[in-house]
Design a protein around this motif. Sequence first.
Motif, PDB file in Angstrom:
ATOM      1  N   ASP A   1       0.809  -1.223   0.000  1.00  0.00           N
ATOM      2  CA  ASP A   1       0.000   0.000   0.000  1.00  0.00           C
ATOM      3  C   ASP A   1       0.840   1.271   0.000  1.00  0.00           C
ATOM      4  OD1 ASP A   1      -2.312  -1.418  -0.089  1.00  0.00           O
ATOM      5  OD2 ASP A   1      -2.770  -1.255   2.049  1.00  0.00           O
ATOM      6  N   LYS A   2       2.076   1.165   0.492  1.00  0.00           N
ATOM      7  CA  LYS A   2       2.949   2.340   0.551  1.00  0.00           C
ATOM      8  C   LYS A   2       3.914   2.412  -0.629  1.00  0.00           C
ATOM      9  CE  LYS A   2       1.115   3.338   4.517  1.00  0.00           C
ATOM     10  NZ  LYS A   2       0.116   4.441   4.625  1.00  0.00           N
TER      11      LYS A   2
ATOM     12  N   GLN B   1       5.030   3.467  -4.033  1.00  0.00           N
ATOM     13  CA  GLN B   1       4.600   4.664  -4.778  1.00  0.00           C
ATOM     14  C   GLN B   1       3.975   4.316  -6.132  1.00  0.00           C
ATOM     15  OE1 GLN B   1       8.354   6.754  -4.825  1.00  0.00           O
ATOM     16  NE2 GLN B   1       7.825   7.981  -3.031  1.00  0.00           N
TER      17      GLN B   1
ATOM     18  N   ARG C   1       0.414   3.015  -5.570  1.00  0.00           N
ATOM     19  CA  ARG C   1      -0.457   4.155  -5.258  1.00  0.00           C
ATOM     20  C   ARG C   1      -0.807   4.932  -6.526  1.00  0.00           C
ATOM     21  NH1 ARG C   1       1.731   7.367   0.088  1.00  0.00           N
ATOM     22  NH2 ARG C   1       0.668   6.103   1.677  1.00  0.00           N
TER      23      ARG C   1
ATOM     24  N   LYS D   1      -3.523   3.825  -8.983  1.00  0.00           N
ATOM     25  CA  LYS D   1      -4.915   4.028  -8.577  1.00  0.00           C
ATOM     26  C   LYS D   1      -5.419   5.439  -8.880  1.00  0.00           C
ATOM     27  CE  LYS D   1      -4.441   0.742  -4.738  1.00  0.00           C
ATOM     28  NZ  LYS D   1      -4.433   0.577  -3.260  1.00  0.00           N
TER      29      LYS D   1
END
Length: 462
Positions: free
Chosen positions: A227-228, A230, A233, A236
């Motif tokens: 989730d962290k 880059q 992220r 999305k």
Amino acid sequence: MERYLPAEGLSVVHGANKVIKFGLHIVTWNVGTAAPPDDVTSLLHLDVHMQEPDMYIIGLQELNSKLSSFLIDMAFNDPWTILFTTSLAPLGYVKTTSVRMQGVLLLIFVKCLHLPYIRNLETNYTRTGLYGYWGNKGGVAVRLSLYGHLICFLNCHLPAHLENTNQRLDSFGRILDVQQFTGREAQAILDHDLVFWFGDLNFRIAEHGLHFIRESITKKRYQLLWDKDQLNRAKKTEPVLNGFLEGQLLFTPTYKFNLNSTLYDTSEKKRKPAWTDRILWKVKECSQTEESEAQASHSKKPINVILNTYDSQMEYGISDHKPVLGIFCLEFEKRITQALVELQPEGEWKPGRDALISYCMLDEYPSSTWDWIGLYKIGFRSHSDYVTYLWVKDDELMVNDNIYQVYLNGEEIPSTGGEFILCYYSSNMQSIVGVSCPFQIMLECAGNALEVANGMDMSRDS
């Protein structure tokens, strides 16, 4: 793990249409200006008992691009190209094309039998370093038509450092905007039926501290870091990444390591580990017309991409990055089923005797007075690695409708004998458009011995 077969092997039948399987082996590696290792057997999975891929795609970043090294590499093949070519040529892979921008290199190798069905070969590059004036960062691309499907391979080295996510995205967007290819179809990268995007993309793991990241890696709890990441992220939220897919990150982050070690950075900087080296792909969406036709044939997209392996190779320690490989199976229908030129050797070939070659062309083939036929030893490295060649238009004879013959001087036939192949090279298309079946050339001494033996038999009969 699912295994795939080469394109000439298994066909999966969807209704009345036959879908072939075509294997790809993609490697990305930031080599940190290092000299090549002695061996790349495990990197290319040459020691793994499985079906051989049909094509190898090798993307390297940070080759030694000091002026002296770069000029030598431009005059001759660089040591990395030599290493991969030497490893793959004996297995029947031919270097189809390559492109280099300073330290960024992209190599394409393909099984010989597929050469006539690879067309529209073109390379390009885009600098993004120093506001587009320097090529230490940017992207190099190869585009080609594979059995009628347009595919683009894009190898990138994007800006470094944790805080530069937006710079990385801007650089990628610029590459997509600037790189253009010739022809009416697929002028831009994303116009292709399939795009593979890989390289040292330099995305990092944000927010988590060094201790948490290393502890998660040690316990192989990689999902705690996803989730962290880059890039995860950005996929999305950023329109420029719409449609790009990637396998799960189930391997150890590939940066930053001590040299010749599997230990992460122990220098004063102690950089946080990250999945900087990645392989993604994007299949072009069908238009409404194409989609209705595809649905009618039970296939939503012209190419189906199956990822079989996505992994890092920890045993290589020459760089602070570990290489990453992706092994794919492409499923598609052949849009092109016939070579533009078909050719074959006639009769028995012996040193010192003129040899005859027959060939024919499809009507749409754009022939040229500069076309030539090369004689190649099995295991040849590239289209320029011929034993000898002849210009087809110099002594061409038409036998009947669309069938031609040309002679090769007997003095040009190698006396060493062995297994050979003929390839027809198109000057207009800058690629091989026809390949013969392998054939034997007799050893000079063997041929002479046979003639003596025949002569003795005839004298006995008389």
